[in-house]
Design a protein around this motif. Structure first.
Motif, short mmCIF file in Angstrom:
data_model
loop_
_atom_site.label_atom_id
_atom_site.label_comp_id
_atom_site.label_asym_id
_atom_site.label_seq_id
_atom_site.Cartn_x
_atom_site.Cartn_y
_atom_site.Cartn_z
N ARG A 141 29.47 35.44 -37.00
CA ARG A 141 29.07 34.15 -36.99
C ARG A 141 27.89 33.74 -37.43
NH1 ARG A 141 29.46 29.94 -32.08
NH2 ARG A 141 27.53 30.76 -31.57
N GLY A 142 26.75 34.32 -37.07
CA GLY A 142 25.38 34.32 -37.64
C GLY A 142 25.15 34.61 -39.12
N LEU A 143 26.09 35.71 -39.50
CA LEU A 143 25.92 36.15 -40.99
C LEU A 143 26.39 34.95 -41.87
CD1 LEU A 143 27.35 39.97 -40.53
CD2 LEU A 143 25.07 38.82 -41.17
N ARG A 144 27.48 34.15 -41.43
CA ARG A 144 28.22 33.00 -42.10
C ARG A 144 27.02 31.65 -41.98
NH1 ARG A 144 32.80 34.28 -39.15
NH2 ARG A 144 32.40 32.80 -37.91
N ASP A 145 26.52 31.55 -40.91
CA ASP A 145 25.75 30.36 -40.41
C ASP A 145 24.31 30.36 -40.95
OD1 ASP A 145 27.96 29.23 -39.21
OD2 ASP A 145 27.12 29.42 -37.22
N ALA A 146 23.76 31.60 -40.98
CA ALA A 146 22.35 31.62 -41.49
C ALA A 146 22.10 30.98 -43.04
CB ALA A 146 21.65 33.13 -41.23
N PRO A 147 22.93 31.46 -43.96
CA PRO A 147 22.72 30.93 -45.20
C PRO A 147 22.76 29.43 -45.25
CG PRO A 147 24.11 32.69 -45.55
CD PRO A 147 24.08 32.64 -43.84
N ALA A 148 23.84 28.95 -44.31
CA ALA A 148 23.93 27.50 -44.42
C ALA A 148 22.73 26.91 -43.75
CB ALA A 148 25.16 27.04 -43.39
N GLU A 200 16.03 36.76 -43.13
CA GLU A 200 16.37 37.33 -44.56
C GLU A 200 17.51 36.27 -45.07
OE1 GLU A 200 17.47 40.98 -43.71
OE2 GLU A 200 15.59 41.96 -43.21
N LEU A 201 18.49 35.87 -44.41
CA LEU A 201 19.72 35.41 -44.91
C LEU A 201 19.11 33.85 -45.34
CD1 LEU A 201 22.30 36.85 -42.66
CD2 LEU A 201 22.02 36.97 -45.07
N VAL A 202 18.40 33.04 -44.26
CA VAL A 202 17.97 31.62 -44.59
C VAL A 202 17.04 31.65 -45.82
CG1 VAL A 202 16.39 30.12 -43.46
CG2 VAL A 202 18.26 31.28 -42.14
N SER A 203 15.95 32.40 -45.78
CA SER A 203 14.92 32.35 -46.92
C SER A 203 15.58 33.03 -48.25
CB SER A 203 13.88 33.22 -46.56
OG SER A 203 14.17 34.58 -46.46
N ALA A 204 16.86 33.57 -48.17
CA ALA A 204 17.49 34.05 -49.59
C ALA A 204 18.07 32.89 -50.18
CB ALA A 204 18.73 35.31 -49.38
N GLU A 205 17.95 31.79 -49.52
CA GLU A 205 18.84 30.63 -50.09
C GLU A 205 17.56 29.81 -50.93
OE1 GLU A 205 21.96 29.54 -49.96
OE2 GLU A 205 22.23 31.59 -49.08
N TRP A 206 16.48 30.16 -50.84
CA TRP A 206 15.15 29.36 -51.50
C TRP A 206 14.77 30.28 -52.60
CZ3 TRP A 206 12.48 29.14 -46.13
CH2 TRP A 206 13.35 28.51 -45.23
N ALA A 207 14.37 29.53 -53.63
CA ALA A 207 13.59 30.15 -54.94
C ALA A 207 12.67 30.85 -54.48
CB ALA A 207 13.55 29.02 -56.18
N THR A 208 11.54 30.40 -53.62
CA THR A 208 10.41 30.89 -53.18
C THR A 208 10.11 30.67 -51.87
OG1 THR A 208 9.54 30.28 -55.44
CG2 THR A 208 7.82 30.73 -53.89
N PRO A 209 10.64 31.69 -51.11
CA PRO A 209 10.49 31.48 -49.64
C PRO A 209 8.87 31.71 -49.37
CG PRO A 209 11.98 33.32 -50.39
CD PRO A 209 11.43 32.98 -51.47
N PRO A 210 8.59 31.00 -48.33
CA PRO A 210 7.19 31.23 -47.71
C PRO A 210 6.75 32.58 -47.17
CG PRO A 210 8.52 30.15 -46.00
CD PRO A 210 9.53 30.47 -47.29
N PRO A 211 5.72 32.80 -46.77
CA PRO A 211 5.42 33.87 -46.26
C PRO A 211 6.01 33.78 -44.54
CG PRO A 211 3.43 32.54 -46.59
CD PRO A 211 4.38 31.95 -47.24
N LEU A 225 5.59 24.30 -40.50
CA LEU A 225 5.82 25.51 -39.69
C LEU A 225 7.21 25.71 -39.33
CD1 LEU A 225 4.04 28.16 -38.52
CD2 LEU A 225 3.97 26.79 -36.89
N LEU A 226 7.61 26.97 -39.52
CA LEU A 226 9.23 27.28 -39.28
C LEU A 226 9.26 28.34 -38.22
CD1 LEU A 226 12.27 26.99 -39.53
CD2 LEU A 226 12.14 28.76 -41.40
N LEU A 227 10.04 28.12 -37.07
CA LEU A 227 9.98 29.14 -35.99
C LEU A 227 11.49 29.77 -35.99
CD1 LEU A 227 8.21 27.61 -32.71
CD2 LEU A 227 7.47 29.42 -34.41
N VAL A 228 11.49 31.02 -35.99
CA VAL A 228 12.67 31.57 -35.99
C VAL A 228 12.92 32.63 -34.97
CG1 VAL A 228 14.59 33.16 -37.12
CG2 VAL A 228 13.01 31.78 -38.51
N GLY A 229 13.59 32.11 -33.86
CA GLY A 229 13.45 32.75 -32.45
C GLY A 229 14.66 32.71 -31.59
N HIS A 230 14.61 32.48 -30.31
CA HIS A 230 15.77 32.51 -29.41
C HIS A 230 15.71 31.72 -28.43
CE1 HIS A 230 15.56 36.85 -30.87
NE2 HIS A 230 14.31 36.78 -30.77
N ASN A 231 16.90 31.29 -28.00
CA ASN A 231 17.03 30.52 -26.74
C ASN A 231 17.23 31.14 -25.71
OD1 ASN A 231 17.20 27.59 -27.62
ND2 ASN A 231 19.26 27.62 -28.26
#
Length: 148
Positions: free
Chosen positions: A6-13, A40-51, A80-86
């Protein structure tokens, strides 16, 4: 552990959903395998990912630790974007938001599911001044991709 199907499907979305708004100037990501793969999957959807900066303090962090990491963001970072956990990220959103547009804060209080994106607006002198109750929750999106 690896990212679930599910994460592999949802992250690009999630990446596509974020691309419709203002992209971040910097991403802060947990060092956990699932968080790194999500980024990796989220940022792959953008032409120029941020650092991105990987920070082990984001793993299993509570509000105090998460806020400490956010307050260390460079002064020139406006978004600012946080990628973390609940439950930590959900608790941080609830702690920072003094109010929400429409029913957004109520929705976060009810449930903040996997791959949820909360957008908070804050107008302060710099990241070190960010404090609980100082932000407005402007939107909540739950990214879902592919078939269930």
């Amino acid at each position: 552990r690896p990212l679930a199907p599910r994460g592999l499907r949802d992250a690009p979305a999630a990446g596509r959903a974020l691309a419709t708004g203002s992209l971040p100037d910097l991403a802060l990501c947990s060092t956990a395998v699932r968080a790194r793969r999500t980024w990796e999957l989220v940022s792959a959807e953008w032409a120029t990912p941020p650092p991105v900066r990987y920070d082990r303090r984001l793993y299993a962090a509570g509000v105090t630790d998460l806020l400490e990491v956010v307050r260390e963001a460079p002064a020139d970072v406006r978004t600012l974007l946080l990628v973390g956990h609940n439950p930590g990220l959900e608790e941080l959103v609830r702690a920072l938001a003094s109010d929400g547009l429409d029913d957004t804060l109520d929705r976060v209080r009810e449930k903040f599911p996997t791959c949820a994106i909360a957008v908070l607006a804050w107008h302060g002198p710099g990241w070190p001044a960010l404090a609980p109750g100082g932000a407005l929750l402007t939107s909540v999106t739950v990214a879902r991709g592919g078939k269930r």
